[in-house]
Design a protein around this motif. Structure first.
Motif, PDB file in Angstrom:
ATOM      1  N   UNK A  94      -6.374 -18.171  12.039  1.00  0.00           N
ATOM      2  CA  UNK A  94      -6.506 -19.539  12.320  1.00  0.00           C
ATOM      3  C   UNK A  94      -6.251 -19.859  13.944  1.00  0.00           C
ATOM      4  N   UNK A  95      -5.535 -19.034  14.632  1.00  0.00           N
ATOM      5  CA  UNK A  95      -5.358 -18.922  15.923  1.00  0.00           C
ATOM      6  C   UNK A  95      -6.398 -19.016  16.757  1.00  0.00           C
ATOM      7  N   UNK A  96      -7.316 -17.810  16.215  1.00  0.00           N
ATOM      8  CA  UNK A  96      -8.549 -17.817  16.919  1.00  0.00           C
ATOM      9  C   UNK A  96      -9.462 -19.158  16.900  1.00  0.00           C
ATOM     10  N   UNK A  97      -9.382 -19.723  15.549  1.00  0.00           N
ATOM     11  CA  UNK A  97     -10.171 -21.331  15.565  1.00  0.00           C
ATOM     12  C   UNK A  97      -9.593 -22.133  16.356  1.00  0.00           C
ATOM     13  N   UNK A  98      -8.255 -22.160  16.523  1.00  0.00           N
ATOM     14  CA  UNK A  98      -7.599 -23.139  17.545  1.00  0.00           C
ATOM     15  C   UNK A  98      -7.960 -22.892  18.901  1.00  0.00           C
TER      16      UNK A  98
END
Length: 318
Positions: A94-98
């Motif tokens: 999810x941090x990569x998406x962020x």
């Protein structure tokens, strides 16, 4: 791990407080944080099956100078196959998406440092498959930047000392967050997140300790190299490849980073791809930093508003 006091809070990407500012980051404190996650299961998923990660990474590696580093089709396929086996817990993905949405530089940087770390580890530890795979912890080395406000990450003018301290907080924040999600404060990914700004001579942060772990040092060098050859908000023109390698060689001369890892990096930039033990590294310096480079320049604090009242400095929330 020596205890240290957190200057800033550690929060998850969804703004859940794990540790407040002022908390003592002791082994006992971390155990309590980890225990609080026992009832929550964080499932792991394939890195390369998440969104467009695989396609994005291959695009990044086709750009100079990485097109030389990954020029050999067999090497590139081997690295892709290794990274294809990497599973990451949901919050890390999810941090990569962020970052892809809000800070594309950090998104690219995290992925590229992972791939480069894997190449260097393969060169240095070719008979130690487990050590090679540890290099793939790179996709989370900057995970703690979810605790740094985007206006600091993307600031084009010099940071104030307060802002710089908040930025440095990403190392400790990443360590706490990954220890929490992975339920293990000794997990290699958590250790790399904490230590990738430490130096061999003890001049780094957050703890100022001397690092000697080859796997951590590989990520350290990969992190520095990619930061130099990339455009940054504070440096619109990147270092050319030769000058970047000269800067890194000078750091090895000052005993800040490992000579072996520097040799592996230089070897990966050569067309014949020698083994790092056979790579001769010149210490001659002919390059120059790019113009307009604001790295290391600290702005004066501006703690007052236009009406003369004192400005409040907000702690990072994401």
């Amino acid at each position: 791990m020596s205890d240290q006091t957190l200057v800033h809070p550690v929060r998850t990407l969804d703004n859940r407080l794990l540790l407040p500012a002022g908390a003592e980051l002791s082994g006992e404190t971390l155990d309590d944080v980890i225990s609080s996650s026992r009832a929550t299961s964080h499932q792991a998923y394939s890195l390369f099956q998440h969104g467009s990660v695989k396609e994005d990474l291959l695009d990044f590696l086709s750009e100079p100078p990485y097109r030389v580093v990954f020029a050999d089709r067999e090497v590139r396929s081997g690295i892709v196959n290794l990274m294809d086996r990497v599973d990451l817990v949901g919050p890390v993905l999810e941090s990569l998406d962020y970052f892809k949405k809000h800070d594309p530089y950090t998104y690219r940087h995290i992925l590229v440092v992972s791939a480069l770390s894997t190449v260097l580890a393969k060169n240095m530890f070719s008979v130690h498959q487990d050590r090679i795979e540890e290099a793939a912890t790179g996709p989370s080395h900057d995970f703690g930047k979810v605790c740094v406000p985007l206006d600091i990450l993307k600031k084009a003018t010099p940071l104030t000392q307060t802002e710089r301290d908040i930025l440095k907080h990403h190392t400790v924040a990443g360590y706490v967050l990954l220890s929490y999600y992975l339920k293990d404060k000794q997990n290699p990914a958590a250790m790399v997140a904490r230590d990738h700004h430490e130096r061999r001579d003890g001049s780094g942060y957050p703890r100022g300790v001397r690092i000697m772990d080859p796997m951590v040092e590989i990520v350290v060098v990969s992190d520095i190299y990619d930061a130099l050859i990339s455009t940054r908000p504070y440096r619109p023109i990147s270092y050319d490849n030769r000058t970047a390698l000269e800067e890194i060689t000078a750091m090895a001369e000052r005993h800040e980073i490992s000579w072996d890892v520097v040799k592996a990096l230089v070897a990966s930039n050569r067309e014949d791809k020698p083994h790092f033990t056979e790579c001769e590294v010149s210490t001659e310096r002919r390059g120059a930093p790019p113009p307009g480079n604001l790295y290391g320049v600290t702005a004066e604090e501006d703690n007052h508003t236009s009406d003369g009242t004192r400005k409040k400095i907000k702690a990072p929330r994401h």
